[in-house]
Design an enzyme around this catalytic site. Structure first.
Site, PDB file in Angstrom:
ATOM      1  N   ASP A 202      -4.871 -20.795 -72.263  1.00  0.00           N
ATOM      2  CA  ASP A 202      -4.101 -22.443 -72.269  1.00  0.00           C
ATOM      3  C   ASP A 202      -3.615 -23.062 -71.328  1.00  0.00           C
ATOM      4  OD1 ASP A 202      -1.790 -21.110 -70.778  1.00  0.00           O
ATOM      5  OD2 ASP A 202       0.108 -21.153 -71.988  1.00  0.00           O
TER       6      ASP A 202
ATOM      7  N   HIS B 107     -27.600 -26.263 -54.235  1.00  0.00           N
ATOM      8  CA  HIS B 107     -26.414 -25.846 -55.120  1.00  0.00           C
ATOM      9  C   HIS B 107     -25.377 -25.274 -54.604  1.00  0.00           C
ATOM     10  CE1 HIS B 107     -28.283 -29.065 -57.622  1.00  0.00           C
ATOM     11  NE2 HIS B 107     -27.827 -29.811 -56.517  1.00  0.00           N
TER      12      HIS B 107
ATOM     13  N   ASP C 263     -21.921 -30.308 -47.600  1.00  0.00           N
ATOM     14  CA  ASP C 263     -22.491 -31.520 -47.817  1.00  0.00           C
ATOM     15  C   ASP C 263     -21.054 -31.119 -48.909  1.00  0.00           C
ATOM     16  OD1 ASP C 263     -22.989 -33.356 -50.075  1.00  0.00           O
ATOM     17  OD2 ASP C 263     -24.742 -32.490 -50.951  1.00  0.00           O
TER      18      ASP C 263
ATOM     19  N   ASP D 244     -20.382 -39.496 -50.276  1.00  0.00           N
ATOM     20  CA  ASP D 244     -21.653 -38.055 -50.518  1.00  0.00           C
ATOM     21  C   ASP D 244     -21.974 -37.992 -49.242  1.00  0.00           C
ATOM     22  OD1 ASP D 244     -23.465 -35.996 -51.382  1.00  0.00           O
ATOM     23  OD2 ASP D 244     -24.359 -37.478 -52.951  1.00  0.00           O
TER      24      ASP D 244
ATOM     25  N   HIS E 224     -36.319 -31.644 -53.067  1.00  0.00           N
ATOM     26  CA  HIS E 224     -35.465 -32.324 -53.566  1.00  0.00           C
ATOM     27  C   HIS E 224     -35.951 -34.330 -52.702  1.00  0.00           C
ATOM     28  CE1 HIS E 224     -32.707 -33.696 -50.054  1.00  0.00           C
ATOM     29  NE2 HIS E 224     -32.495 -31.823 -50.157  1.00  0.00           N
TER      30      HIS E 224
ATOM     31  N   HIS F 227     -30.214 -41.150 -55.225  1.00  0.00           N
ATOM     32  CA  HIS F 227     -30.254 -41.276 -55.648  1.00  0.00           C
ATOM     33  C   HIS F 227     -28.917 -42.264 -55.678  1.00  0.00           C
ATOM     34  CE1 HIS F 227     -26.583 -39.554 -54.482  1.00  0.00           C
ATOM     35  NE2 HIS F 227     -27.115 -38.147 -53.891  1.00  0.00           N
TER      36      HIS F 227
ATOM     37  N   HIS G 243     -24.235 -38.351 -58.936  1.00  0.00           N
ATOM     38  CA  HIS G 243     -25.137 -39.323 -58.834  1.00  0.00           C
ATOM     39  C   HIS G 243     -24.926 -40.737 -60.518  1.00  0.00           C
ATOM     40  CE1 HIS G 243     -26.763 -34.646 -58.045  1.00  0.00           C
ATOM     41  NE2 HIS G 243     -26.825 -35.516 -57.227  1.00  0.00           N
TER      42      HIS G 243
ATOM     43  N   GLU H  35     -30.760 -38.685 -47.669  1.00  0.00           N
ATOM     44  CA  GLU H  35     -30.874 -37.715 -47.535  1.00  0.00           C
ATOM     45  C   GLU H  35     -31.663 -36.250 -47.330  1.00  0.00           C
ATOM     46  OE1 GLU H  35     -28.821 -35.237 -50.758  1.00  0.00           O
ATOM     47  OE2 GLU H  35     -28.252 -37.336 -51.956  1.00  0.00           O
TER      48      GLU H  35
ATOM     49  N   TYR I  15     -35.257 -26.861 -45.856  1.00  0.00           N
ATOM     50  CA  TYR I  15     -35.225 -25.399 -46.507  1.00  0.00           C
ATOM     51  C   TYR I  15     -35.606 -24.509 -46.566  1.00  0.00           C
ATOM     52  CZ  TYR I  15     -32.530 -29.500 -48.053  1.00  0.00           C
ATOM     53  OH  TYR I  15     -32.007 -30.583 -48.631  1.00  0.00           O
TER      54      TYR I  15
ATOM     55  N   ARG J 208     -29.597 -30.402 -44.039  1.00  0.00           N
ATOM     56  CA  ARG J 208     -29.811 -32.020 -44.194  1.00  0.00           C
ATOM     57  C   ARG J 208     -29.038 -32.581 -43.669  1.00  0.00           C
ATOM     58  NH1 ARG J 208     -29.196 -30.113 -49.301  1.00  0.00           N
ATOM     59  NH2 ARG J 208     -26.381 -30.238 -49.544  1.00  0.00           N
TER      60      ARG J 208
ATOM     61  N   GLU K  78     -27.294 -36.878 -44.678  1.00  0.00           N
ATOM     62  CA  GLU K  78     -26.633 -37.533 -45.735  1.00  0.00           C
ATOM     63  C   GLU K  78     -25.886 -38.262 -45.478  1.00  0.00           C
ATOM     64  OE1 GLU K  78     -25.380 -35.398 -49.465  1.00  0.00           O
ATOM     65  OE2 GLU K  78     -25.859 -37.201 -50.301  1.00  0.00           O
TER      66      GLU K  78
END
Ligand code: GLY
Ligand code: MN
Ligand code: MN
Length: 421
Positions: A20, A224, A241, A252, A331, A335, A342, A365, A369, A387, A389
């Site tokens: 609940d 991710h 990130d 971001d 990637h 974006h 996004h 970004e 990798y 990375r 960004e």
């Protein structure tokens, strides 16, 4: 919308998490953009049919018993006095009132697939109108997805929106600063995540705009990665990130930190390549260019760097042509960014990439990798992910880097990490 049109726009509902308990409510971005109404289970009806209210808002009514549990509701009165609705009604009456609301509409704006009860009711209403054609009724001739309009509106940020995004960026700067000072061998990734969350909430942000990625060593090569439950090791890099959501606007930001406080060895070499690519793309982010052009630029610099480091072998043009770099850079570079991380808005104009114009906000970004399991990669580079960004807004003169104050040159990052509170 044009004349004789009706748009139906639904807000978000409270989503059950388990048992609940519910997820914390977050308004649907389109609904928020159009109404500023931040309560669940609301629907806006916008109409250009003559003689009808232009803006009707269906909301949960005031209910003292319910408000004891779940908090204040503006109710119908608040919907009119505080949110500018011409008329307001109880959400529970929406389906029953819908025939009267859409009758006379030649064009109906409705996003199918989000509310099956509304979808079904609208189809029934349109069918009934068809059957009543002898009394002069007619169903809508056109069904249009309102997102085709709203998502383009959202792509171009007003100065007020950009100001909110500056604040979001500044909160993320402070969060990265706090995180940077806590990075040390033996700390767990979730401890660093906690410092980010602490600053986000301390400064009034809703929280992270997306699940924060705090990825030490080889975890950074999992794009991710959000489990954030491993210890940090000396000699590794830590990819963070993380950006907050402030007044529903996202930031971001990615920075990659040396766990031991100093960039060195293969990690440093990869870092320098990514930073060069990122800075070059930012310098080229001006009105008139486009995102694929920025991606081509970062890809070329990354390929040149990888050839120099021995990660790729061959002619740079041929490597780019054959997309050999996608093995380590899988990637895109950018974006749109806004109410959603996004964000909405078309990326193309027909066949052509979209030209960048003032008011558009997007990320830059690039990253590299190298999986720890990639046996074809030189061993020294395995298990490293980098990375960097930032968030840019296009201005008439060029662009503004909203996240520029977050250090990224190696010496600046090292100094930041060692700064006292
Ligand atoms: N954090 C999501 C992204 O960078 O696109
Ligand atoms: Mn990101
Ligand atoms: Mn991003």
């Amino acid at each position: 919308m044009g004349p004789d049109a009706v748009a139906i726009v639904s807000g978000a509902r409270v989503i059950n998490r388990s048992g609940d308990t519910s997820y914390r409510f977050r308004q649907d971005s389109d609904f928020w953009y159009l109404t500023g109404f931040d309560h669940p289970d609301a629907t806006a009806i916008l109409s250009t049919v003559p003689g009808r209210p232009a803006y009707s808002l269906f909301v949960q009514p005031r209910d003292r018993a319910a408000e004891v549990w779940t908090g204040y509701r503006p109710g119908m009165e608040g919907a009119q006095s505080n949110y500018g609705a011409d008329e307001a009604a109880d959400s529970a009456e929406l389906l029953a009132r819908l025939p009267g609301l859409v009758e006379g509409a030649a064009r109906l704006y409705h996003a199918f697939g989000r509310r099956p009860d509304l979808d079904q009711k609208l189809i029934e209403i349109q069918d009934a109108l068809r059957l009543q054609s002898r009394r002069g009724a007619s169903p809508a001739a056109e069904w249009v997805d309102p997102r085709s309009i709203v998502h383009e509106m959202r792509l171009f940020k007003s100065s007020d929106e950009i100001e909110l995004m500056r604040t979001a960026a500044d909160i993320s700067r402070e969060a990265h600063s706090e995180a940077a000072r806590h990075i040390a061998p033996g700390r767990y990734e979730y401890e660093i995540e906690a410092t980010l969350d602490w600053v986000f909430r301390r400064r009034g942000a809703w929280g992270p705009a997306y699940s924060s990625i705090v990825a030490g060593g080889p975890n950074a090569a999992v794009l991710h990665y959000v489990t954030n439950d491993q210890p940090l090791r000396a000699g590794d890099l830590l990819l963070i990130d993380a950006g907050c959501e402030y007044q529903s606007y996202a930031s971001d930001v990615t920075r990659t930190y040396p766990v031991g406080g100093h960039f060195e060895g293969p990690g440093r070499a990869l870092y320098d390549v990514v930073l060069t690519a990122q800075q070059a793309a930012i310098a080229k982010a001006v009105p008139g260019t486009n995102l694929p052009a920025l991606h081509d630029l970062t890809s070329r610099i990354l390929v040149e760097g990888m050839v120099e480091l021995g990660l790729l072998a061959g002619d740079v043009d041929e490597l780019i042509q054959s997309e050999a770099h996608r093995r380590y850079y899988m990637h895109g570079t950018s974006h749109w960014l806004g109410l959603d991380v996004h964000d909405t808005g078309r990326y193309t104009d027909g066949e052509k990439p979209r030209t960048l114009e003032p008011g558009m906000v997007f990320t830059v970004e690039p990253g590299l990798y190298i999986s720890e399991h990639d046996e074809t990669a030189p061993e020294a580079f395995r298990g490293i992910g980098v990375r960097i960004e930032d968030d840019l807004v296009i201005t008439p003169e060029g662009s503004e880097n909203l996240t520029e104050a977050i250090p990224k040159r190696p010496a600046d990052v090292e100094a930041w990490m060692s700064a006292s509170p």
